[in-house]
Scaffold this active site. Structure first.
Site, PDB file in Angstrom:
ATOM      1  N   SER A 164      55.877  74.044  15.020  1.00 59.37           N
ATOM      2  CA  SER A 164      54.678  73.495  15.637  1.00 59.37           C
ATOM      3  C   SER A 164      55.002  73.124  17.078  1.00 59.37           C
ATOM      4  O   SER A 164      55.941  72.373  17.331  1.00 59.37           O
ATOM      5  CB  SER A 164      54.216  72.249  14.866  1.00 59.37           C
ATOM      6  OG  SER A 164      53.063  71.700  15.465  1.00 59.37           O
ATOM      7  N   LEU A 214      37.970  72.544  19.092  1.00 55.97           N
ATOM      8  CA  LEU A 214      36.903  71.947  19.908  1.00 55.97           C
ATOM      9  C   LEU A 214      37.479  71.088  21.033  1.00 55.97           C
ATOM     10  O   LEU A 214      36.764  70.273  21.637  1.00 55.97           O
ATOM     11  CB  LEU A 214      35.956  71.116  19.032  1.00 55.97           C
ATOM     12  CG  LEU A 214      35.330  71.878  17.847  1.00 55.97           C
ATOM     13  CD1 LEU A 214      34.429  70.968  17.032  1.00 55.97           C
ATOM     14  CD2 LEU A 214      34.556  73.094  18.342  1.00 55.97           C
ATOM     15  N   SER A 221      42.799  71.987  17.081  1.00 61.58           N
ATOM     16  CA  SER A 221      41.934  71.533  18.176  1.00 61.58           C
ATOM     17  C   SER A 221      41.006  72.634  18.710  1.00 61.58           C
ATOM     18  O   SER A 221      40.920  72.847  19.918  1.00 61.58           O
ATOM     19  CB  SER A 221      42.776  70.978  19.334  1.00 61.58           C
ATOM     20  OG  SER A 221      42.013  70.115  20.136  1.00 61.58           O
ATOM     21  N   ARG A 235      35.459  59.407  20.968  1.00 59.61           N
ATOM     22  CA  ARG A 235      36.901  59.164  20.967  1.00 59.61           C
ATOM     23  C   ARG A 235      37.408  58.802  22.369  1.00 59.61           C
ATOM     24  O   ARG A 235      38.281  57.956  22.530  1.00 59.61           O
ATOM     25  CB  ARG A 235      37.627  60.423  20.461  1.00 59.61           C
ATOM     26  CG  ARG A 235      39.040  60.143  19.976  1.00 59.61           C
ATOM     27  CD  ARG A 235      39.772  61.421  19.622  1.00 59.61           C
ATOM     28  NE  ARG A 235      39.091  62.191  18.597  1.00 59.61           N
ATOM     29  CZ  ARG A 235      39.461  63.407  18.221  1.00 59.61           C
ATOM     30  NH1 ARG A 235      40.497  63.999  18.814  1.00 59.61           N
ATOM     31  NH2 ARG A 235      38.813  64.054  17.293  1.00 59.61           N
ATOM     32  N   TYR A 264      51.316  60.884  11.025  1.00 56.23           N
ATOM     33  CA  TYR A 264      49.883  60.559  11.090  1.00 56.23           C
ATOM     34  C   TYR A 264      49.604  59.189  10.459  1.00 56.23           C
ATOM     35  O   TYR A 264      49.880  58.976   9.270  1.00 56.23           O
ATOM     36  CB  TYR A 264      49.031  61.620  10.386  1.00 56.23           C
ATOM     37  CG  TYR A 264      49.000  62.976  11.062  1.00 56.23           C
ATOM     38  CD1 TYR A 264      49.529  63.168  12.337  1.00 56.23           C
ATOM     39  CD2 TYR A 264      48.437  64.079  10.426  1.00 56.23           C
ATOM     40  CE1 TYR A 264      49.496  64.410  12.952  1.00 56.23           C
ATOM     41  CE2 TYR A 264      48.397  65.329  11.043  1.00 56.23           C
ATOM     42  CZ  TYR A 264      48.937  65.485  12.305  1.00 56.23           C
ATOM     43  OH  TYR A 264      48.904  66.722  12.910  1.00 56.23           O
ATOM     44  N   ASN A 305      57.925  69.896  13.699  1.00 52.47           N
ATOM     45  CA  ASN A 305      56.913  69.469  14.669  1.00 52.47           C
ATOM     46  C   ASN A 305      57.525  69.189  16.035  1.00 52.47           C
ATOM     47  O   ASN A 305      57.967  68.091  16.302  1.00 52.47           O
ATOM     48  CB  ASN A 305      56.222  68.208  14.131  1.00 52.47           C
ATOM     49  CG  ASN A 305      54.991  67.858  14.922  1.00 52.47           C
ATOM     50  OD1 ASN A 305      54.504  68.656  15.714  1.00 52.47           O
ATOM     51  ND2 ASN A 305      54.467  66.673  14.720  1.00 52.47           N
ATOM     52  N   SER A 338      35.259  64.014  11.439  1.00 54.15           N
ATOM     53  CA  SER A 338      35.270  62.590  11.085  1.00 54.15           C
ATOM     54  C   SER A 338      34.061  62.184  10.239  1.00 54.15           C
ATOM     55  O   SER A 338      33.961  61.054   9.822  1.00 54.15           O
ATOM     56  CB  SER A 338      35.325  61.733  12.351  1.00 54.15           C
ATOM     57  OG  SER A 338      34.259  62.075  13.214  1.00 54.15           O
ATOM     58  N   GLY A 375      39.141  69.179  12.431  1.00 51.48           N
ATOM     59  CA  GLY A 375      39.432  67.750  12.385  1.00 51.48           C
ATOM     60  C   GLY A 375      38.155  66.949  12.424  1.00 51.48           C
ATOM     61  O   GLY A 375      37.831  66.355  13.443  1.00 51.48           O
ATOM     62  N   LYS A 405      29.208  66.820  23.739  1.00 51.51           N
ATOM     63  CA  LYS A 405      28.791  65.403  23.763  1.00 51.51           C
ATOM     64  C   LYS A 405      29.190  64.686  25.061  1.00 51.51           C
ATOM     65  O   LYS A 405      28.712  63.588  25.335  1.00 51.51           O
ATOM     66  CB  LYS A 405      29.358  64.656  22.553  1.00 51.51           C
ATOM     67  CG  LYS A 405      30.872  64.531  22.501  1.00 51.51           C
ATOM     68  CD  LYS A 405      31.284  63.824  21.215  1.00 51.51           C
ATOM     69  CE  LYS A 405      32.782  63.880  20.997  1.00 51.51           C
ATOM     70  NZ  LYS A 405      33.172  63.421  19.653  1.00 51.51           N
TER      71      LYS A 405
END
Length: 399
Positions: A220, A278, A276, A296, A122, A190, A357, A355, A286
């Site tokens: 993951s 959403l 995730s 994004r 990340y 991962n 912002s 997650g 949106k």
């Protein structure tokens, strides 16, 4: 939980031959005292037995009185995690400033969140640095936090990626240095690594746990078959198996979490930490009228997201979200809150990673806790009807 009591020399040990008369001569009450003590121990054991059964039952999901946050076991391990966690994927070191990152972590922690997830990849390692700096600055007790990171992409060199023993050990050491921590609570592999034998991966994960660098390990984006193979290898060589899988899960991505992973949860105790909820912001609503400039999907690296939103499937999803918004209205919650609570209705899901912002968004998402009790079978059925994508589990075929 098992309770065992040892019989000590204090009158509970059976006397050897020839000692009986000596004991009776010197202490005529020894036998009756021993019997009384044994009865007391038996009563304590019996009462503890019934207490521990109830205690374990209540532990399945408990609620923090002050914040309302709910806690669940991570898979079938004993580790207690908040059912909502904070992820740092595109935010820490990327979309937001260090100040906002600190605000988000503070809001989450003060709301009862104890699970904070990051990865060596990340923002090229910056997310781990920022996370570590915040923990150090806030002086939060390390024992009150569950910190997780993921290994695979560590650097550009051939030896700085993958799940070989070298990278698992060196990669985790690098993560710990960046976060200024002595250990993480869970280290995740991962994505599967076809270049490395499964035995090597499981042995390396067992090693970092035995060395105190991590408490548990998980996977993951692995398939159920790969997780099962890791478990089998662990059992075959007396190594440590994974405790959970990180998987994408939301209204439009259901199959793996709802049909493949429940079987692993019941058979081998592997739970789910989902991410995730959403769908990269699609479920916020949106994108209902196209792609806003500040979103994004308007950024260059997220061209794939823009294409997804603008595709025919994307438009169909927006139409379904409009209908789902009516259910949210009926439950007096927002669409994102409904989506997050819907993820948490699944018994195998230990925690859902958020997650966010900005602080407003995070506060709204944390409010999903209040919607969980409203997620009745009837509401879930209404959601299924609108989505029209309920996967068929093995149980369905028996009816």
């Amino acid at each position: 939980m098992q309770v065992s009591f040892a019989c000590t020399d204090h009158g509970l040990k059976a006397p050897r031959n020839g000692e009986h008369s000596k004991q009776n001569a010197t202490s005529p009450n020894t036998a009756s005292k021993a019997r009384a003590r044994f009865r007391t121990v038996a009563l304590i054991a019996r009462s503890l037995g019934s207490f521990t059964h109830r205690y374990h039952h209540n532990l399945k999901e408990s609620t923090a009185k002050l914040t309302g946050m709910k806690y669940r076991n991570l898979g079938k391990s004993g580790l207690r995690v908040s059912c909502l966690g904070l992820g740092t994927w595109v935010t820490f070191g990327g979309q937001i400033s260090d100040e906002v990152a600190e605000q988000l972590m503070t809001i989450a922690y003060e709301s009862g969140v104890n699970l904070f997830d990051t990865a060596e990849v990340y923002s090229g390692g910056k997310a781990e640095i920022i996370l570590g700096n915040i923990i150090k600055k806030k002086l939060w007790r390390r024992s009150s936090l569950v910190i997780t990171t993921k290994l695979y992409w560590g650097g550009k060199a051939e030896t700085e990626r993958g799940l070989n023993r070298k990278h698992i050990i060196e990669g985790l050491k690098g993560s710990l240095q960046r976060m200024q921590l002595e250990y993480v609570d869970v280290v995740f592999a991962n994505r599967p690594d076809s270049n490395t034998p499964m035995e090597e991966i499981v042995r390396a994960m067992t090693h970092v746990i035995n060395q105190g660098m991590s408490m548990y390990w998980g996977t993951s984006r692995w398939s159920a078959m790969e997780i099962m193979e890791a478990y089998s290898v662990a059992r075959q060589f007396n190594l440590i198996p994974p405790v959970c899988e990180q998987a994408e899960y939301h209204f439009f991505q259901r199959d793996k979490v709802e049909t493949q992973l429940p079987e692993l949860y019941h058979k081998i105790g592997v739970g789910v930490v989902s991410w995730s909820p959403l769908a990269c912001g699609i479920i916020t609503g949106k994108y209902e009228n196209g792609v806003p400039e500040s979103s994004r999907a308007s950024m260059k690296p997220y061209q794939w997201l823009r294409e997804k939103v603008m595709s025919e499937d994307g438009r169909k999803q927006q139409a379904k979200l409009k209908e789902l918004a009516h259910i949210a209205e009926k439950l007096s919650c927002t669409l994102p809150q409904l989506a997050i609570a819907w993820c948490l209705r699944n018994e195998g899901v230990s925690s859902v990673l958020l997650g966010s912002s900005n602080p407003t968004q995070l506060t709204e998402n944390l409010g999903a806790i209040l919607v969980i009790p409203k997620m009745t079978a009837g509401i879930a059925s209404e959601v299924d009807h609108i989505l029209g994508n309920r996967p068929h589990s093995k149980k369905d075929y028996h009816h």
